[in-house]
Each structure stands twice: as C-alpha cells, then as structure tokens.
Write a protein that holds these residues in place. Structure first.
Motif, PDB file in Angstrom:
ATOM      1  N   PRO A  73       0.834  -1.197   0.000  1.00 56.01           N
ATOM      2  CA  PRO A  73       0.000   0.000   0.000  1.00 56.01           C
ATOM      3  C   PRO A  73       0.870   1.249   0.000  1.00 56.01           C
ATOM      4  N   ALA A  74       0.593   2.168  -0.910  1.00 53.98           N
ATOM      5  CA  ALA A  74       1.408   3.372  -1.010  1.00 53.98           C
ATOM      6  C   ALA A  74       1.381   4.167   0.279  1.00 53.98           C
ATOM      7  N   ALA A  75       0.248   4.138   0.986  1.00 50.60           N
ATOM      8  CA  ALA A  75       0.131   4.917   2.203  1.00 50.60           C
ATOM      9  C   ALA A  75       1.055   4.418   3.299  1.00 50.60           C
ATOM     10  N   ASP A  76       1.543   3.196   3.195  1.00 54.45           N
ATOM     11  CA  ASP A  76       2.392   2.640   4.229  1.00 54.45           C
ATOM     12  C   ASP A  76       3.868   2.729   3.894  1.00 54.45           C
ATOM     13  N   GLU A  77       4.210   3.270   2.718  1.00 57.53           N
ATOM     14  CA  GLU A  77       5.607   3.459   2.373  1.00 57.53           C
ATOM     15  C   GLU A  77       6.154   4.661   3.141  1.00 57.53           C
ATOM     16  N   PRO A  78       7.390   4.570   3.642  1.00 56.39           N
ATOM     17  CA  PRO A  78       7.924   5.720   4.377  1.00 56.39           C
ATOM     18  C   PRO A  78       8.283   6.860   3.438  1.00 56.39           C
ATOM     19  N   ALA A  79       7.949   8.072   3.821  1.00 61.38           N
ATOM     20  CA  ALA A  79       8.380   9.267   3.123  1.00 61.38           C
ATOM     21  C   ALA A  79       9.041  10.118   4.187  1.00 61.38           C
ATOM     22  N   THR A  80      10.209   9.689   4.618  1.00 63.99           N
ATOM     23  CA  THR A  80      10.780  10.238   5.841  1.00 63.99           C
ATOM     24  C   THR A  80      12.206  10.734   5.649  1.00 63.99           C
ATOM     25  N   GLY A 135      12.275  19.368  22.493  1.00 67.32           N
ATOM     26  CA  GLY A 135      13.590  19.616  21.943  1.00 67.32           C
ATOM     27  C   GLY A 135      14.040  18.657  20.862  1.00 67.32           C
ATOM     28  N   TYR A 136      13.238  17.642  20.559  1.00 67.96           N
ATOM     29  CA  TYR A 136      13.640  16.637  19.582  1.00 67.96           C
ATOM     30  C   TYR A 136      13.075  16.949  18.192  1.00 67.96           C
ATOM     31  N   ARG A 137      13.882  16.636  17.177  1.00 68.11           N
ATOM     32  CA  ARG A 137      13.486  16.882  15.788  1.00 68.11           C
ATOM     33  C   ARG A 137      12.359  15.935  15.397  1.00 68.11           C
ATOM     34  N   GLN A 138      11.423  16.434  14.611  1.00 67.64           N
ATOM     35  CA  GLN A 138      10.190  15.704  14.325  1.00 67.64           C
ATOM     36  C   GLN A 138      10.314  14.789  13.111  1.00 67.64           C
ATOM     37  N   ASP A 139      11.420  14.010  13.057  1.00 67.93           N
ATOM     38  CA  ASP A 139      11.577  13.018  12.006  1.00 67.93           C
ATOM     39  C   ASP A 139      11.795  11.657  12.651  1.00 67.93           C
ATOM     40  N   CYS A 140      12.048  10.636  11.836  1.00 62.98           N
ATOM     41  CA  CYS A 140      12.091   9.270  12.370  1.00 62.98           C
ATOM     42  C   CYS A 140      13.201   9.076  13.381  1.00 62.98           C
TER      43      CYS A 140
END
Length: 468
Positions: A73-80, A135-140
């Motif tokens: 499913p495309a929605a479950d692919e990471p775009a991170t 204080g933490y960056r909002q990525d994986c």
C-alpha cells in the motif's frame, strides 16, 4: 567560449514531497515552481546542449522516483527524509545546549514506550526541520532519540552507537529496527520502534514511528513495508530493568487492611494497604506493566496471570496451558475475573491492569463463578442479539492489531453496507488491518467525533451506532 549561466525565478512551490523539501533547503534562494524532477531535466538538457556542441556524449538520466513495491500500500511506504545530528532545541527552534558526548542514560522499556506513546497521542506532525516542545526533531531518528531519552538528536547513521545488535527472535518492546542507506542516507533511510509482536507467527509487529503525516502506532509486516531485508534490530545499551511502582494506580480493591485470601487453591498471600503486588504470603510478584499483556505478548507474566486466574475459577477457559504466549483464553479468563468484581465497560476489557493484578496476587476480590452458576450477567460478546436487534458488542480485544476473528469480518461488512468501505482494496475479511481502522475512523468522524473518540477502533457506542 564559456557556457552562459541563467537564473530564473518562478512562483514558490507548495509541494511537500521529499525532493521538493530537499531542494528548498539546499537551494533556499531558488523559488522554482517546478517539481525537482522537471528542474533537473531542464538543467540536464541545457548541459547536454553545451556538451553536444563540444562533441561529448550525454549519459542517460535515471528516473527521480522509483515506483512503490508491488502489492505494498502506497500509504504505508515511508516518506521520511531526515536531518543530521543536532542538539536539543528550545521553544524558539534554536539549540538549547551544546551536544553531549556519547553516552546512554539509563531508562526502562516501559519508559521508552511511554515516551513513544506521547508523540503518537499528540499526533506530532512529521518534519525534518521543526523541533517539538521537548527539543527533539520531528523526524524518524528524532522520534527514536526522544523515546530513548538521548541527550541530543541523532540520525540513522549514529543511532547504532547507542545500541547493540540483536537477532529478530530476541526483539522486545523498546528495541528498534534500523535501516541506514549510505548511498542515500537522507532520503533512503528509516528507523522504527518495536512495540511487540501482534501474534505468534512473528510476521507482524506494532511499530511506533514518526512518518508522514504524523507519529503513528500501526501493525507492520516484519521488518518493514519496504527494504525489509536491510533492517537491523538494535537494543538500547542503557536499558534498566523495569520495576513496578508501589501504590500507584492499585485501587482500593488491592486489599486495605489484612483481607485473607479466598477461593480454592488461592491462598497466595494477604493484601496489605493499596500497593501493587505488596503481600505477606506466597506471591508478591509486582505488576510488570500493561506492555506484558495483550496480542503478541510472550513472557513469564502471561503464564503467571493464567495460573492465578485458574486458581480463581478460570480453568474452563483454557483447553491447554496456561502458557507464556497471550491468547484469547487469557483475555476471556481475565474478563471473567473482572466481571466477577462487578466491573463493566472499559474496566472489564480482558486486559489486566494494576488493580486486576493486585487482586489476583493478594488473593482478594471475588472468584469467578462456576459455569451456569448465578452471577453478574456477562455482556453479549459472541455476536448474539442484544437489545433492539443490535448484535452484542464482542469487546475491544477483538479489534486490535493481530486480531483474526469473525467479528472483524462482521464489522467490515457492516461498514461497507453503511457506505464506509472505501479503504478496502479487497475483503473485508477476518484479519484486522489498517483498512478496517481507517474505515472505522471515517465512520466515527461522520458522527462528529474527534481526537481519541475517532481513533479507528470500535468501542461499544461505535458498534451500537453502526449496527442500529
């Protein structure tokens, strides 16, 4: 003759794909409205013209975006896409303190998962440039840095120094699955937090992760939707043993004073005060935490729970065992014990909390009534008609990652019937999946619910409205 250099200015682009975000960052003064793929094509074409004029061959240009994997499913692919190493940031988005030396502050599995859940509950939006209030960056990688309580923001190329590699079969809540791609570290890497197996097959697990559009908790195929063969399991080096707090959340039912143990074979101690697991008899096992119970759990505390429930009258729910792997027999036995205490609704969901555990280890509370004996009526939990022709709500345990039963199919068919089945690519079927959750969430939002009331997991009121 030198090749002329041109600069053009177009309207700013609002595309939020990883490529556009990357070029906006590295070329902050370029306001090209075209997608990076088109921009690169223009540049290459210009360069090619000059090169051809000089008699040189032009190499072929690879496609900028590869198609998603087949059947995924495309929605479950990471775009991170992720940022690099950085210190913690303050409210103004500026470094709050200088980076620390590499060290692993002590923490527990329960604390790691608790911190991960705070971002999921807050639906922290994904960003490789923004920093959350802690204080933490909002990525994986910022998400894992936060959950592990690291002194700064790490990235997938540095998180491994805080962990030790472990095999798949040793994965436990709080460990991570890390994929660092040196060929494209910014856009080709990802890391997720392991939250426990969804069932005995160990093919799906609960993943806590920061991804678009926001932090989520979702059943995920091992090791991930894409690049599964390249994910590596790590355990945090500073992991400390989980200890149950005394007294917190135990409830008065834990045995105020010196209540004697009751029930055949249930003389397992005397409850003292309201502390969890505090007793003066044979069993003073402290409550290990909610993470040790539920679909996918496989540990000694599940065995101990089953043994205590059998001693309190739940033997009929087990055809074998009890054993260390959580099963529906454990859920039904736990729910029967909770119902025997007169609890209803969310208090009798079949998952042992501190109060349930305290009553069991202290031998206090009421035993489970024998089959056919008079007692509090059990809720309609097997699809039998309740009031006004609405089938009885089977309980929350039937609708969670890893669930596989007829009620999931029944729910899905009713969603389709009501016009809320657009997320089903096929089915509905008996295995709970993300399509079921999204369809339920759409139905809940149609009722005007928001926030936690529209989480995609059907409760009694969702069930009643759906089938009424």
């Amino acid at each position: 003759m030198e090749t002329p250099v041109f600069e053009e200015v177009d309207p700013a682009s609002d595309c939020d794909c990883p490529g556009c975000a990357h070029w906006r960052r590295v070329l902050p003064y370029s306001r090209s409205g075209r997608h990076p793929a088109a921009h690169r094509t223009l540049i290459v074409a210009a360069a090619a013209s000059a090169a051809l004029g000089a008699g040189h061959a032009v190499p072929a240009i690879a496609a900028p975006h590869a198609p998603p994997g087949p059947g995924v499913p495309a929605a479950d692919e990471p775009a991170t896409p992720q940022g690099g190493k950085a210190p913690l940031h303050g409210p103004a988005g500026k470094p709050a303190r200088p980076p620390h030396a590499v060290k692993a502050p002590a923490t527990t599995r329960a604390e790691i998962i608790r911190r991960a859940k705070t971002w999921v509950a807050a639906q922290v939006p994904y960003s490789m440039e923004e920093y959350w209030s802690d204080g933490y960056r909002q990525d994986c990688s910022g998400f894992v840095s936060m959950a592990w309580n690291l002194p700064g923001n790490e990235w997938t190329g540095s998180l491994d120094q805080y962990g030790e590699r472990i095999p798949k079969d040793d994965l436990q809540p709080g460990d991570i699955l890390l994929f660092h791609n040196p060929a494209n570290p910014e856009n080709g890497s990802h890391v997720v937090m392991f939250g426990g197996w969804t069932d005995y097959t160990h093919t799906y697990y609960i993943a806590y992760e920061e991804t678009r559009p926001h932090a989520r908790r979702q059943a995920t195929p091992y090791a991930y939707w894409s690049h599964s063969d390249r994910y590596v399991a790590y355990r945090y080096k500073g992991l400390a043993a989980d200890t149950a707090g005394a007294g917190a959340g135990a409830g008065a039912g834990a045995g105020a004073g010196a209540g004697a143990g009751a029930g055949a074979g249930a003389g397992v101690g005397v409850g003292v005060g309201t502390g969890v697991g505090v007793g003066s008899g044979k069993d003073a096992t402290p409550y290990p935490g909610a993470l040790y119970f539920g679909p996918g759990a496989d540990n000694k505390y599940v065995t101990r729970l089953g043994q205590m429930l059998v001693a309190r009258g739940a033997a009929r729910f087990y055809t074998s065992g009890p054993g260390p792997r959580w099963s529906d027999a454990d859920r039904r036995a736990t729910q029967a014990f909770q119902l025997a205490q007169g609890w209803r609704g969310a208090d009798a969901d079949g998952l042992p909390g501190p109060q349930t555990w305290a009553l069991l280890v202290s031998g206090t509370g009421k035993d489970i009534a024998a089959a056919g004996a008079a007692g509090p009526p059990a809720p309609a939990s097997h699809g039998k008609p309740a009031s006004h022709g609405v089938p009885g709500y089977p309980g929350r345990g039937m609708f969670r990652p890893g669930a596989n039963n007829a009620f999931v199919t029944q729910l899905g068919r009713q969603l389709v019937k009501k016009g809320f089945g657009k997320y089903y690519a096929n089915g509905p079927g008996p295995r709970w999946g993300e399509a079921d959750r999204r369809n339920v969430e759409a139905f809940q939002r149609a009722q005007g619910w928001r926030g936690g009331a529209a989480d995609g997991y059907p409760g009694p009121e969702t069930w009643r409205r759906l089938f009424s």
